[in-house]
Scaffold this motif. Structure first.
Motif, PDB file in Angstrom:
ATOM      1  N   SER A   1       0.670  -1.191  -0.131  1.00  0.00           N
ATOM      2  CA  SER A   1      -0.109   0.095   0.016  1.00  0.00           C
ATOM      3  C   SER A   1       0.950   1.237  -0.082  1.00  0.00           C
ATOM      4  N   PRO A   2       0.297   2.362  -0.356  1.00  0.00           N
ATOM      5  CA  PRO A   2       1.226   3.709  -0.327  1.00  0.00           C
ATOM      6  C   PRO A   2       1.548   4.069   1.037  1.00  0.00           C
ATOM      7  N   VAL A   3       0.919   3.845   2.137  1.00  0.00           N
ATOM      8  CA  VAL A   3       1.334   4.277   3.299  1.00  0.00           C
ATOM      9  C   VAL A   3       1.467   2.933   4.053  1.00  0.00           C
ATOM     10  N   ALA A   4       2.509   2.815   5.204  1.00  0.00           N
ATOM     11  CA  ALA A   4       2.509   2.033   6.310  1.00  0.00           C
ATOM     12  C   ALA A   4       1.889   3.061   7.591  1.00  0.00           C
ATOM     13  N   VAL A   5       1.271   2.079   8.397  1.00  0.00           N
ATOM     14  CA  VAL A   5       0.384   2.739   9.624  1.00  0.00           C
ATOM     15  C   VAL A   5       1.089   2.307  10.772  1.00  0.00           C
ATOM     16  N   SER A   6       1.268   3.196  11.757  1.00  0.00           N
ATOM     17  CA  SER A   6       1.539   2.683  12.971  1.00  0.00           C
ATOM     18  C   SER A   6       0.393   2.095  13.839  1.00  0.00           C
ATOM     19  N   LEU A   7       0.667   1.370  14.753  1.00  0.00           N
ATOM     20  CA  LEU A   7      -0.511   0.586  15.331  1.00  0.00           C
ATOM     21  C   LEU A   7      -1.519   1.549  16.037  1.00  0.00           C
ATOM     22  N   ASP A   8      -0.904   2.610  16.864  1.00  0.00           N
ATOM     23  CA  ASP A   8      -1.947   3.456  17.453  1.00  0.00           C
ATOM     24  C   ASP A   8      -2.728   4.143  16.405  1.00  0.00           C
ATOM     25  N   GLU A   9      -2.586   4.172  15.159  1.00  0.00           N
ATOM     26  CA  GLU A   9      -3.342   5.090  14.177  1.00  0.00           C
ATOM     27  C   GLU A   9      -4.541   3.940  13.890  1.00  0.00           C
ATOM     28  N   LEU A  10      -4.532   2.639  14.098  1.00  0.00           N
ATOM     29  CA  LEU A  10      -5.667   1.847  14.010  1.00  0.00           C
ATOM     30  C   LEU A  10      -6.645   1.838  14.952  1.00  0.00           C
ATOM     31  N   GLY A  11      -6.336   2.191  16.266  1.00  0.00           N
ATOM     32  CA  GLY A  11      -7.427   2.312  17.567  1.00  0.00           C
ATOM     33  C   GLY A  11      -7.775   0.873  17.633  1.00  0.00           C
ATOM     34  N   ASP A  12      -8.875   0.851  17.975  1.00  0.00           N
ATOM     35  CA  ASP A  12      -9.505  -0.520  18.315  1.00  0.00           C
ATOM     36  C   ASP A  12      -9.712  -1.568  17.143  1.00  0.00           C
ATOM     37  N   ALA A  13      -9.370  -1.200  16.154  1.00  0.00           N
ATOM     38  CA  ALA A  13      -9.274  -2.080  14.877  1.00  0.00           C
ATOM     39  C   ALA A  13      -8.238  -2.922  15.012  1.00  0.00           C
ATOM     40  N   TRP A  14      -7.061  -2.565  15.639  1.00  0.00           N
ATOM     41  CA  TRP A  14      -5.988  -3.446  16.119  1.00  0.00           C
ATOM     42  C   TRP A  14      -6.184  -4.048  17.357  1.00  0.00           C
ATOM     43  N   ASP A  15      -6.453  -5.466  17.349  1.00  0.00           N
ATOM     44  CA  ASP A  15      -7.015  -5.933  18.495  1.00  0.00           C
ATOM     45  C   ASP A  15      -6.417  -7.473  18.554  1.00  0.00           C
ATOM     46  N   GLY A  16      -5.587  -7.651  19.636  1.00  0.00           N
ATOM     47  CA  GLY A  16      -5.131  -9.387  19.713  1.00  0.00           C
ATOM     48  C   GLY A  16      -4.165  -9.823  18.463  1.00  0.00           C
ATOM     49  N   GLY A  17      -3.437  -8.789  18.007  1.00  0.00           N
ATOM     50  CA  GLY A  17      -2.646  -9.144  16.819  1.00  0.00           C
ATOM     51  C   GLY A  17      -3.187  -9.271  15.595  1.00  0.00           C
ATOM     52  N   LYS A  18      -4.597  -8.979  15.618  1.00  0.00           N
ATOM     53  CA  LYS A  18      -5.169  -8.649  14.219  1.00  0.00           C
ATOM     54  C   LYS A  18      -5.896  -7.695  13.829  1.00  0.00           C
ATOM     55  N   LEU A  19      -6.087  -7.263  12.200  1.00  0.00           N
ATOM     56  CA  LEU A  19      -6.471  -6.011  11.968  1.00  0.00           C
ATOM     57  C   LEU A  19      -8.172  -6.279  11.666  1.00  0.00           C
ATOM     58  N   ARG A  20      -9.065  -5.803  12.412  1.00  0.00           N
ATOM     59  CA  ARG A  20     -10.260  -6.340  12.529  1.00  0.00           C
ATOM     60  C   ARG A  20     -11.303  -5.275  11.647  1.00  0.00           C
ATOM     61  N   LEU A  21     -10.697  -5.136  10.131  1.00  0.00           N
ATOM     62  CA  LEU A  21     -11.660  -4.341   9.146  1.00  0.00           C
ATOM     63  C   LEU A  21     -11.813  -5.266   7.955  1.00  0.00           C
ATOM     64  N   PRO A  22     -12.655  -5.019   7.128  1.00  0.00           N
ATOM     65  CA  PRO A  22     -12.795  -5.534   5.941  1.00  0.00           C
ATOM     66  C   PRO A  22     -11.719  -5.013   5.027  1.00  0.00           C
ATOM     67  N   LEU A  23     -11.172  -5.971   4.161  1.00  0.00           N
ATOM     68  CA  LEU A  23     -10.302  -5.849   3.253  1.00  0.00           C
ATOM     69  C   LEU A  23     -10.891  -5.688   2.008  1.00  0.00           C
ATOM     70  N   LEU A  24     -11.046  -4.498   1.051  1.00  0.00           N
ATOM     71  CA  LEU A  24     -11.759  -4.214   0.073  1.00  0.00           C
ATOM     72  C   LEU A  24     -11.091  -4.597  -1.317  1.00  0.00           C
ATOM     73  N   ALA A  25     -11.360  -5.562  -1.879  1.00  0.00           N
ATOM     74  CA  ALA A  25     -10.830  -5.862  -3.246  1.00  0.00           C
ATOM     75  C   ALA A  25     -11.726  -5.736  -4.585  1.00  0.00           C
ATOM     76  N   GLY A  26     -11.221  -5.154  -5.539  1.00  0.00           N
ATOM     77  CA  GLY A  26     -12.061  -4.932  -6.707  1.00  0.00           C
ATOM     78  C   GLY A  26     -11.356  -5.227  -7.872  1.00  0.00           C
ATOM     79  N   ILE A  27     -12.032  -5.664  -8.882  1.00  0.00           N
ATOM     80  CA  ILE A  27     -11.346  -5.967 -10.401  1.00  0.00           C
ATOM     81  C   ILE A  27     -12.229  -5.121 -11.313  1.00  0.00           C
TER      82      ILE A  27
END
Length: 338
Positions: free
Chosen positions: A197-223
């Motif tokens: 991705s264009p940017v790399a993000v620190s963990l604090d930037e992710l808030g509660d979406a970073w939980d238990g060593g997992k990123l708990r948000l949908p990954l959007l893929a399109g073709i």
């Protein structure tokens, strides 16, 4: 904090700190010219970059316009890129497609391969291939960049070493994989250059979406402009990033700047294979998965792999609908030897 690498005349580009909304950035060559240099001295450099990020948001820091198409992958090359298969549902389905049984140990011991890390693609660079018959496929993933990790580190120690998170398009050549794996020596030709991705993000930037060593948000893929996948990266992840990093460090130390990938994000549906987005499901993060399901349901796949001219897009939004990492957006192009 969001970090990017702008392309320039050097192989490793130049590090910038990017605003939360991905519109502005500040050059930080006086702190660290490259992201690898920052990671090599993170204890001192990290806090200084954080101050720059805060200054961007308050208006105290001079900025220039940030354009995602000017960005290389955050690390244009890395000392190590190791990709896991944390979503065992995906492994099971893809192995079915090539008639391979899945050992029970795959549910308790992570799979991981060492990918090529010397020539990452930028997030808007084309996927250049010589032959469509190789079975060109996208693979939408999440990855972390770690600080130094000691050999034999525990899961908790591994989690503490994670510095940044990125998205991945781990391009695969499905037509080459079966014969290559049959040799018993792992991926090589079937795994060409990867894009981040264009940017790399620190963990604090992710808030509660970073939980238990997992990123708990949908990954959007399109073709080609159509939704293909929206699988949640925190669901059906058998091994979290602490486990993946610890697995990589079992017999060797990891140096700062090592990238560890999650493998293709994949969600089940009611205990079975997922459904396409068009049918109300979470869709898929790679074409191989839907082809396997088509084969199971209909006797043969109907979805083709990527063709020259096709465009793929991989992105992730926060809970307010804003892009977190920027978008990986790549067009498949035919390789023409110079």
């Amino acid at each position: 904090m969001k970090l990017a690498t702008l392309k320039d005349s050097t192989r490793d580009g130049r590090l910038v700190v990017v605003s939360k909304d991905l519109t502005r950035c500040s050059e930080v060559g006086h702190i660290a010219r490259t992201l690898q240099a920052a990671l090599d001295d993170w204890a001192h450099v990290g806090p200084r970059l954080t101050l720059v990020a805060e200054g961007i948001e308050t208006g105290a820091q001079p900025t220039i316009r940030f354009h995602e198409h000017d960005a290389a992958s955050p690390l244009p090359r890395a000392y190590q890129w190791a990709d896991g298969s944390a979503y065992v549902n995906h492994v099971e389905l893809v192995r079915k497609a090539r008639g391979a049984e899945m050992p029970a140990s795959f549910w308790t011991d992570p799979l991981m391969y060492q990918g090529g890390s010397d020539s990452f693609l930028g997030p808007r660079d084309p996927i250049v291939m010589a032959d469509e018959a190789w079975g060109i496929d996208l693979e939408g993933e999440v990855a972390v960049i770690v600080d130094d990790v000691a050999m034999g580190a525990s899961r908790d120690e591994a989690l503490e070493a994670i510095r940044l998170v990125m998205l991945v398009n781990d391009v695969s050549l499905r037509g080459l994989i079966p014969a290559e794996l049959a040799k018993g020596f792992g991926f090589f030709q079937s795994k060409p250059s990867t894009a981040f991705s264009p940017v790399a993000v620190s963990l604090d930037e992710l808030g509660d979406a970073w939980d238990g060593g997992k990123l708990r948000l949908p990954l959007l893929a399109g073709i080609n402009g159509k939704p293909f996948g929206r699988a949640n990266a925190g669901v059906d992840m058998t091994f979290d990033f602490g486990q993946l990093v610890a697995h990589a460090a079992k017999t060797r130390p990891l140096v700062a700047g090592t990238i560890i990938g999650s493998g293709t994000v994949s969600n089940k549906l009611d205990g079975g294979p997922g459904k396409p987005v068009s049918d109300g499901g979470a869709g898929y993060s790679c074409i191989a998965e839907i082809r396997t399901i088509e084969t199971i349901d209909q006797g043969a796949p109907k979805t083709s792999f990527l063709k020259f001219g096709d465009q793929v897009r991989i992105e992730m939004h926060d809970k307010s609908g804003h892009s977190i990492f920027g978008a990986i957006e790549q067009t498949v192009a035919k390789y023409e030897k110079a």
